[in-house]
Design a protein around this motif. Structure first.
Motif, PDB file in Angstrom:
ATOM      1  N   ASN A  54       0.842  -1.204   0.000  1.00 51.37           N
ATOM      2  CA  ASN A  54       0.000   0.000   0.000  1.00 51.37           C
ATOM      3  C   ASN A  54       0.871   1.246   0.000  1.00 51.37           C
ATOM      4  O   ASN A  54       1.916   1.282   0.665  1.00 51.37           O
ATOM      5  CB  ASN A  54      -0.900   0.051   1.239  1.00 51.37           C
ATOM      6  CG  ASN A  54      -1.806  -1.158   1.384  1.00 51.37           C
ATOM      7  OD1 ASN A  54      -1.355  -2.219   1.796  1.00 51.37           O
ATOM      8  ND2 ASN A  54      -3.086  -0.990   1.057  1.00 51.37           N
ATOM      9  N   LEU A  56       0.064   5.137   0.927  1.00 53.17           N
ATOM     10  CA  LEU A  56      -0.954   6.045   1.455  1.00 53.17           C
ATOM     11  C   LEU A  56      -0.493   7.473   1.193  1.00 53.17           C
ATOM     12  O   LEU A  56       0.602   7.866   1.619  1.00 53.17           O
ATOM     13  CB  LEU A  56      -1.144   5.827   2.957  1.00 53.17           C
ATOM     14  CG  LEU A  56      -1.914   4.585   3.435  1.00 53.17           C
ATOM     15  CD1 LEU A  56      -1.415   3.301   2.814  1.00 53.17           C
ATOM     16  CD2 LEU A  56      -1.857   4.490   4.957  1.00 53.17           C
ATOM     17  N   ARG A  74      -5.298  -1.825  13.538  1.00 55.96           N
ATOM     18  CA  ARG A  74      -6.270  -1.463  12.503  1.00 55.96           C
ATOM     19  C   ARG A  74      -6.097  -0.033  12.002  1.00 55.96           C
ATOM     20  O   ARG A  74      -6.639   0.326  10.957  1.00 55.96           O
ATOM     21  CB  ARG A  74      -7.693  -1.635  13.040  1.00 55.96           C
ATOM     22  CG  ARG A  74      -8.055  -3.072  13.371  1.00 55.96           C
ATOM     23  CD  ARG A  74      -9.416  -3.161  14.014  1.00 55.96           C
ATOM     24  NE  ARG A  74      -9.686  -4.502  14.530  1.00 55.96           N
ATOM     25  CZ  ARG A  74     -10.599  -4.774  15.438  1.00 55.96           C
ATOM     26  NH1 ARG A  74     -11.347  -3.807  15.932  1.00 55.96           N
ATOM     27  NH2 ARG A  74     -10.784  -6.009  15.867  1.00 55.96           N
ATOM     28  N   GLN A  75      -5.400   0.778  12.767  1.00 59.06           N
ATOM     29  CA  GLN A  75      -5.234   2.182  12.383  1.00 59.06           C
ATOM     30  C   GLN A  75      -3.777   2.613  12.490  1.00 59.06           C
ATOM     31  O   GLN A  75      -2.987   2.028  13.242  1.00 59.06           O
ATOM     32  CB  GLN A  75      -6.096   3.086  13.262  1.00 59.06           C
ATOM     33  CG  GLN A  75      -7.596   2.932  13.029  1.00 59.06           C
ATOM     34  CD  GLN A  75      -8.398   3.888  13.887  1.00 59.06           C
ATOM     35  OE1 GLN A  75      -8.152   4.021  15.080  1.00 59.06           O
ATOM     36  NE2 GLN A  75      -9.369   4.561  13.286  1.00 59.06           N
ATOM     37  N   TRP A  88      -5.409   6.879   9.784  1.00 59.78           N
ATOM     38  CA  TRP A  88      -5.658   6.009   8.641  1.00 59.78           C
ATOM     39  C   TRP A  88      -6.224   4.688   9.133  1.00 59.78           C
ATOM     40  O   TRP A  88      -5.733   4.121  10.097  1.00 59.78           O
ATOM     41  CB  TRP A  88      -4.361   5.763   7.871  1.00 59.78           C
ATOM     42  CG  TRP A  88      -3.625   7.002   7.488  1.00 59.78           C
ATOM     43  CD1 TRP A  88      -2.851   7.789   8.294  1.00 59.78           C
ATOM     44  CD2 TRP A  88      -3.588   7.625   6.203  1.00 59.78           C
ATOM     45  NE1 TRP A  88      -2.333   8.853   7.604  1.00 59.78           N
ATOM     46  CE2 TRP A  88      -2.777   8.779   6.304  1.00 59.78           C
ATOM     47  CE3 TRP A  88      -4.162   7.314   4.963  1.00 59.78           C
ATOM     48  CZ2 TRP A  88      -2.516   9.610   5.230  1.00 59.78           C
ATOM     49  CZ3 TRP A  88      -3.899   8.152   3.881  1.00 59.78           C
ATOM     50  CH2 TRP A  88      -3.091   9.288   4.017  1.00 59.78           C
ATOM     51  N   GLU A  89      -7.223   4.198   8.414  1.00 59.64           N
ATOM     52  CA  GLU A  89      -7.887   2.966   8.831  1.00 59.64           C
ATOM     53  C   GLU A  89      -7.982   2.002   7.658  1.00 59.64           C
ATOM     54  O   GLU A  89      -8.276   2.417   6.526  1.00 59.64           O
ATOM     55  CB  GLU A  89      -9.286   3.286   9.360  1.00 59.64           C
ATOM     56  CG  GLU A  89     -10.007   2.099   9.993  1.00 59.64           C
ATOM     57  CD  GLU A  89     -11.278   2.555  10.700  1.00 59.64           C
ATOM     58  OE1 GLU A  89     -11.279   2.605  11.941  1.00 59.64           O
ATOM     59  OE2 GLU A  89     -12.258   2.875   9.988  1.00 59.64           O
ATOM     60  N   GLN A  90      -7.768   0.734   7.948  1.00 60.94           N
ATOM     61  CA  GLN A  90      -7.845  -0.270   6.887  1.00 60.94           C
ATOM     62  C   GLN A  90      -9.297  -0.644   6.618  1.00 60.94           C
ATOM     63  O   GLN A  90     -10.061  -0.937   7.532  1.00 60.94           O
ATOM     64  CB  GLN A  90      -7.054  -1.518   7.258  1.00 60.94           C
ATOM     65  CG  GLN A  90      -6.939  -2.521   6.122  1.00 60.94           C
ATOM     66  CD  GLN A  90      -6.050  -3.697   6.467  1.00 60.94           C
ATOM     67  OE1 GLN A  90      -5.838  -4.017   7.629  1.00 60.94           O
ATOM     68  NE2 GLN A  90      -5.509  -4.344   5.439  1.00 60.94           N
ATOM     69  N   TYR A  96      -6.268   1.413   2.673  1.00 59.87           N
ATOM     70  CA  TYR A  96      -6.352   2.307   3.832  1.00 59.87           C
ATOM     71  C   TYR A  96      -6.926   3.656   3.410  1.00 59.87           C
ATOM     72  O   TYR A  96      -6.620   4.160   2.326  1.00 59.87           O
ATOM     73  CB  TYR A  96      -4.973   2.522   4.459  1.00 59.87           C
ATOM     74  CG  TYR A  96      -4.492   1.360   5.296  1.00 59.87           C
ATOM     75  CD1 TYR A  96      -4.491   1.423   6.685  1.00 59.87           C
ATOM     76  CD2 TYR A  96      -4.039   0.189   4.698  1.00 59.87           C
ATOM     77  CE1 TYR A  96      -4.045   0.355   7.457  1.00 59.87           C
ATOM     78  CE2 TYR A  96      -3.592  -0.885   5.453  1.00 59.87           C
ATOM     79  CZ  TYR A  96      -3.600  -0.784   6.839  1.00 59.87           C
ATOM     80  OH  TYR A  96      -3.168  -1.844   7.602  1.00 59.87           O
TER      81      TYR A  96
END
Length: 344
Positions: A54, A56, A74-75, A88-90, A96
């Motif tokens: 990823n 971002l 998770r963040q 940022w969150e998946q 994300y």
């Protein structure tokens, strides 16, 4: 038997200097951020090849200086020179999304740290302030306190590994310990002893000890003494007192920008402006049930020119027993490197 540190991976993709790396809580993902305003997530496949899964981007307008994972993985929180903190969150598909941006710092945000409880986030910046945020539901973050006891740029914040106690390091050559009482955050102790800017700090796995890295080219180890301690260390206002128990100097030729204290095997890694990684281990003769004022650490491994001729900005030990001897580093060469500590 000799111990050495050797490179096992070189992760390329950033187009500017890499400022920070952070392992996810399980160690399955390595996050990196830097001057190209992006965050990259890296994983290794079954062939031990590292892949960037990823990238971002799009939220921050300037350098991303610091990155921190939430305890549940998770963040991600990011601190940027644009004064913003990104959350940022998946999503279910694996991508994300930036779900929140925290505003408040007057200028460059330098560091971000997530408390073990997952309910608090700390940030700091060039504006000499430390902010404590409460993590609410639906990605709602509320500022609980703005702490302004430092007299200069605050370089780093770091939460205690088990308690809601915060440490901050500053250009004013001090470390401050912050605690909460009746919804009011206050400075419970100020650690003095370094002769120049303190760039980085890290707790050991118990939280009873702290290591600091400074522009004065030294590392200092600090121990927390509770009230009525057996050693007779005087404590004020029934507050624990932090005292320096060991200074490591003469190992780095230039300022030390980064330090990491392994929560698995207890070794300390440091690096900085001399492009050299040093690894330290507590000497057997001083190991007991607790460290004492006679604690000594000795260097067991080092790598020169770790990132060529440029500064090393961050070192981070792997967080679990799976690969306890892995060390990730970030440099001004735009590369993330992974090293392994091995005994021959």
């Amino acid at each position: 038997m000799t111990t050495r540190l050797y490179q096992i991976a070189e992760l390329k993709g950033h187009t500017d200097r890499v400022w920070s790396v952070a392992w996810s809580p399980t160690g399955n993902v390595l996050a990196s951020c830097g001057g190209d305003k992006t965050i990259r997530l890296w994983v290794s496949n079954s062939d031990n090849e590292w892949i960037c899964t990823n990238v971002l981007e799009g939220t921050h307008k300037r350098t991303i200086r610091s990155i921190s994972w939430s305890p549940n993985g998770r963040q991600l929180a990011t601190a940027s020179f644009d004064s913003l903190v990104g959350i940022w969150e998946q999503e279910e598909g694996g991508d994300y999304e930036c779900v929140a941006t925290l505003e408040g710092h007057e200028n460059e945000a330098k560091s971000v740290s997530w408390a073990k409880s997952g309910t608090l986030l700390a940030t700091c910046g060039r504006d000499k302030s430390v902010w404590i945020w409460e993590v609410g539901t639906d990605n709602d973050f509320e500022c609980l306190s703005v702490l302004q006891d430092h007299t200069q740029d605050v370089k780093m914040v770091m939460w205690h590994p088990t308690k809601e106690i915060l440490a901050s390091a500053s250009y004013d050559d001090t470390i401050k310990i912050w605690k909460e009482n009746d919804d009011d955050w206050y400075c419970s102790d100020t650690l003095e002893g370094h002769e120049s800017t303190i760039w980085a700090i890290d707790f050991d796995k118990t939280g009873e000890y702290l290591v600091s890295a400074s522009d004065d080219k030294s590392l200092k180890l600090w121990r927390c003494y509770p009230p009525e301690n057996r050693e007779g260390i005087i404590t004020d206002r029934n507050e624990p007192k932090w005292k320096c128990i060991c200074t490591l100097s003469g190992y780095h030729q230039r300022c030390i920008y980064t330090v990491s204290w392994s929560k698995v095997h207890g070794r300390i890694a440091s690096s900085g402006g001399d492009n050299t990684i040093r690894v330290f281990e507590q000497e057997e003769s001083t190991i007991s049930s607790n460290m004492t004022d006679k604690t000594n650490f000795s260097m067991i491994a080092s790598v020169t020119s770790a990132h060529g001729v440029v500064d090393v900005n961050c070192v981070q030990w792997y967080p679990t027993e799976k690969h306890p001897n892995w060390l990730a580093t970030a440099g001004d060469d735009g590369i993330v490197r992974i090293w392994q500590l091995a005994e021959d």
